[in-house]
Design an enzyme around this catalytic site. Structure first.
Site, PDB file in Angstrom:
ATOM      1  N   ASP A 107      -5.751  -5.875 -13.979  1.00 55.75           N
ATOM      2  CA  ASP A 107      -4.394  -6.098 -13.478  1.00 55.75           C
ATOM      3  C   ASP A 107      -3.389  -6.112 -14.621  1.00 55.75           C
ATOM      4  OD1 ASP A 107      -4.714  -8.755 -14.548  1.00 55.75           O
ATOM      5  OD2 ASP A 107      -5.904  -9.222 -12.759  1.00 55.75           O
ATOM      6  N   GLU A 130       0.440  17.415 -15.328  1.00 59.42           N
ATOM      7  CA  GLU A 130      -0.968  17.758 -15.189  1.00 59.42           C
ATOM      8  C   GLU A 130      -1.013  19.186 -14.654  1.00 59.42           C
ATOM      9  OE1 GLU A 130      -4.915  16.129 -12.952  1.00 59.42           O
ATOM     10  OE2 GLU A 130      -3.109  16.376 -11.780  1.00 59.42           O
ATOM     11  N   ASP A 144       2.538   7.270 -14.269  1.00 59.86           N
ATOM     12  CA  ASP A 144       2.115   8.391 -13.437  1.00 59.86           C
ATOM     13  C   ASP A 144       3.154   8.600 -12.332  1.00 59.86           C
ATOM     14  OD1 ASP A 144      -0.070  10.247 -12.603  1.00 59.86           O
ATOM     15  OD2 ASP A 144      -1.329   8.778 -13.651  1.00 59.86           O
ATOM     16  N   ASP A 186       1.553  14.086 -11.748  1.00 62.79           N
ATOM     17  CA  ASP A 186       0.245  14.365 -11.173  1.00 62.79           C
ATOM     18  C   ASP A 186       0.238  15.636 -10.326  1.00 62.79           C
ATOM     19  OD1 ASP A 186      -2.493  13.232 -10.405  1.00 62.79           O
ATOM     20  OD2 ASP A 186      -1.594  13.552  -8.440  1.00 62.79           O
ATOM     21  N   ASP A 199     -10.796 -11.612  -9.843  1.00 64.14           N
ATOM     22  CA  ASP A 199     -11.127 -10.901  -8.596  1.00 64.14           C
ATOM     23  C   ASP A 199     -11.889  -9.604  -8.860  1.00 64.14           C
ATOM     24  OD1 ASP A 199      -9.174  -9.234  -9.578  1.00 64.14           O
ATOM     25  OD2 ASP A 199      -7.891  -9.313  -7.798  1.00 64.14           O
ATOM     26  N   ASN A 243      -7.552 -12.628 -13.222  1.00 60.34           N
ATOM     27  CA  ASN A 243      -7.678 -13.702 -12.228  1.00 60.34           C
ATOM     28  C   ASN A 243      -9.048 -13.759 -11.542  1.00 60.34           C
ATOM     29  OD1 ASN A 243      -7.460 -11.395 -10.774  1.00 60.34           O
ATOM     30  ND2 ASN A 243      -5.843 -12.098  -9.395  1.00 60.34           N
ATOM     31  N   ASP A 297      -9.257  -7.870 -16.297  1.00 56.81           N
ATOM     32  CA  ASP A 297      -8.946  -8.678 -15.118  1.00 56.81           C
ATOM     33  C   ASP A 297      -8.464 -10.056 -15.588  1.00 56.81           C
ATOM     34  OD1 ASP A 297      -8.874  -9.859 -12.633  1.00 56.81           O
ATOM     35  OD2 ASP A 297     -11.053 -10.199 -12.534  1.00 56.81           O
ATOM     36  N   HIS A 355      -9.595   9.988 -16.835  1.00 58.03           N
ATOM     37  CA  HIS A 355     -10.239   9.267 -15.732  1.00 58.03           C
ATOM     38  C   HIS A 355     -10.878  10.192 -14.697  1.00 58.03           C
ATOM     39  CE1 HIS A 355      -6.444  10.599 -14.244  1.00 58.03           C
ATOM     40  NE2 HIS A 355      -6.784  10.256 -13.020  1.00 58.03           N
ATOM     41  N   ASP A 356     -10.695  11.492 -14.845  1.00 55.68           N
ATOM     42  CA  ASP A 356     -11.312  12.452 -13.923  1.00 55.68           C
ATOM     43  C   ASP A 356     -12.506  13.156 -14.555  1.00 55.68           C
ATOM     44  OD1 ASP A 356      -9.352  12.011 -11.965  1.00 55.68           O
ATOM     45  OD2 ASP A 356      -8.045  13.555 -12.789  1.00 55.68           O
TER      46      ASP A 356
END
Ligand code: NOJ
Ligand code: CA
Length: 603
Positions: free
Chosen positions: A82, A307, A151, A253, A78, A76, A74, A374-375
């Site tokens: 990013d 995928e 992706d 995907d 939040d 900034n 990150d 990530h899955d």
């Protein structure tokens, strides 16, 4: 084949999608996405301002680093990773030696499924930054010799995409046929299951036009109608838009689900557990891919990976046989699927699966090699041993495996540190739509909460999505604010800064393994030969290219093992890789420490 990201039975069976609130106001004009449906000739890749020089087949020799932007860095405060954050870490990526970054979706999205629900394919998600930030990032990657693969999520869009807003407003919308509709006057649509839907129903009734629309994923992810040539041309134009910016390829995907029979014939025998198989490889799938290749990919030196590889190796070959001119490679789910319904797995299963997939592509075609994404849960927690005594050694072993197999390795961010599954105290700690909605369904059905949470702890997708562990400062140096998903508490000792200093760390082993792969083409192209298939603890294989042969021996166990060298295999020289400091004792057998991984040239 099992759905790739809903792997445990309790979690999988209970996985649903909360029915999110009403649709957003129809403020976006459908034309803002694209009006370009004509097949304009694509610009040559060489005209792209930031393009890299790339030898043919570069995608075979590269190592892909999968970067989950929401959780990387990150910039900034939040709490959300990013693009500027990624840009600030490019020297780190360069230091790894990876050749290509695959970035999970960064496009405009209401984030129902963390960016896999796109509302504008040509805009950057404001949380992630601006197009200028993107251009800067791409430039910074290319300046360091790193390629960028994006992706491409076109089985479905977001329900907040301008096309869908227009399509759902009127049966005569020019965008109506970009999606699949079933008019209510025809009665209830034929049964189709959905992955994230709270009722498991892939048809959502939509009052404005008294019709149902199809969504294989959440109801905020309506399926795009690939039977419509206009939709296909839109996708081609989107692909050209990014390729003309200079990106180096696409990860496509859910592509196995793209093709559908628009008449939706009844599917007898369809069940909640076999639908992913049933929807795989629909009519014209390969026509669509050949069209993409002809219209787009063949005009760029771009890497393409889908995928989903079909239901077996024969179907997978159809995607990647070079003569068919479709894709460069696919990745299958059988590897990450090993052990997905239990607390343990059998090494012999893992060996069988990877060996089968290797031999099917030994003569032609190409595959991805991966153990996580990530899955999936963290690879060290699933395939290694994440207890403190064994975590580092087993993470090094798994990285050694990924980087010594034939195929393009896909290394998921954080695995180069041996990041582990996290601890979640209750459903409130989870962020994934799959987990939260599975829980909502479980509650409705008064299901077994203990079994559910046990399963979730092991298999939740949030395990691999926790923030990257940069250092021992607050929130692991990921953010100065509150992270969108809790940092794994083990960041205090498990972090990049500490490992960077330590030559024996998982991180530095990863760097060495990449360097060794790049130095020795035998590890990329060499023939793979499994040894001692029935051994329940040792995964051993040779790789051979011309006169060069190398032996890889991996002790997949938390106990020491002695492994007799097969007759005719004599180590010749120092190991290229060894995750223990001690030299290998000479002799007819290798005395292997727990999770020891050795790569040694042999005569
Ligand atoms: C596969 C992606 O990897 C996953 O994260 C996503 O939820 C589904 N496709 C739907 O796009
Ligand atoms: Ca941010």
């Amino acid at each position: 084949m099992r759905s790739p990201f809903l792997s445990s039975s309790a979690f999988r069976l209970a996985t649903v999608m909360l029915l999110a609130g009403g649709s957003a106001a129809c403020s976006q004009n459908a034309k803002t996405e694209t009006a370009t449906t004509a097949a304009t000739p694509p610009a040559a890749a060489t005209t792209a301002p930031a393009a890299l020089a790339k030898p043919a087949d570069w995608w075979k020799e590269t190592v892909v680093y999968q970067l989950y932007p929401r959780s990387f860095q990150d910039s900034n405060g939040d709490g959300v990773g990013d693009l500027k954050g990624i840009s600030s870490r490019l020297d780190y990526l360069k230091s790894l030696g990876v050749g290509t970054v695959w970035l999970n979706p960064i496009y405009a999205s209401p984030n129902d499924d963390n960016g896999y629900d796109i509302s504008d394919y040509r805009q950057i998600m404001p949380e992630f930054g601006t197009m200028a930030d993107f251009d800067e990032l791409l430039k910074g990657m290319h300046a360091r010799g790193i390629k960028l693969v994006m992706d491409l999520v076109v089985n479905h869009s977001s329900d907040e995409h301008a096309w869908f807003k227009s399509a759902r407003a009127s049966r005569t919308s020019p965008y109506r046929d970009y999606y699949y509709w079933w008019p209510a006057e025809k009665g209830t649509p034929p049964k189709r299951y959905s992955t994230f839907d709270v009722k498991k129903d892939a048809w959502q009734y939509d009052a404005p036009t008294k019709s149902y629309y199809l969504h294989i994923f959440s109801k905020k992810q309506p399926d795009l109608n690939w039977n419509n040539p206009k939709l296909r041309q839109e996708v081609h134009a989107i692909m050209r838009y990014w390729l003309d910016k200079g990106i180096d390829g696409f990860r496509m995907d859910a592509f196995q689900f793209v093709a559908k029979d628009p008449s939706f014939p009844p599917m007898p025998g369809l069940t909640e557990s076999n639908y992913a198989n049933a929807y795989n490889h629909g009519p014209h799938l390969h026509d669509y891919l050949q069209e993409i290749n002809k219209e787009v990919l063949s005009h760029y030196n771009a890497m393409s990976v889908a995928e989903g590889a079909g239901r077996n190796t024969t179907e997978a070959m159809l995607f990647v046989d070079p003569a068919r001119k479709e894709l460069d490679m696919t990745y299958h789910f059988e590897g990450v699927g090993v052990g997905s319904n239990s607390d343990t797995y059998k090494l012999t299963d893992l060996k069988r699966v990877f060996t089968k997939w290797d031999s099917a592509f030994a003569q032609k075609g190409w595959q991805a090699i991966d153990l996580g994404n990530h899955d999936q849960p963290r690879m060290v927690s699933k395939f290694g041993d994440d207890r403190p005594a064994f975590r580092a050694a087993s993470a090094k072993l798994l990285n050694t495996f990924l980087l010594t197999m034939r195929g393009t390795p896909y290394c998921y961010n954080g695995d180069e540190l041996g990041m582990t599954n996290s601890t979640f105290k209750g459903i409130g700690d989870y962020r994934d739509v799959a987990a939260r909605n599975a829980y909502a369904l479980l509650r409705q059905q008064h299901g077994n909460e203990a079994a559910f949470f046990h399963s979730l702890a092991r298999f939740s997708r949030d395990n691999s999505r926790t923030p990257f562990q940069w250092d021992a400062t607050a929130h692991a140096g990921f953010t100065t604010g509150t992270p969108w998903l809790g940092v794994n508490p083990n960041y205090v000792t498990l972090n990049e800064a500490a490992q960077n200093q330590d030559s024996a760390s998982v991180l530095n082993h990863f760097r060495r393994a990449i360097a060794v792969r790049q130095q020795h083409k035998v590890l990329i192209h060499g023939q793979y030969h499994l040894l001692d298939a029935a051994n329940p603890a040792i995964y051993a294989y040779t790789r051979t290219l011309g006169a060069e042969r190398v032996l890889v021996v991996l002790n997949f166990s938390s106990a020491p093992h002695s492994w007799p060298l097969p007759a005719g295999l004599v180590p010749s020289g120092r190991p290229w890789l060894n995750n223990y400091p001690q030299a290998l004792p000479a002799g007819p057998a290798l005395a292997l420490q727990p999770w020891q991984a050795v790569v040694v040239p042999v005569r």
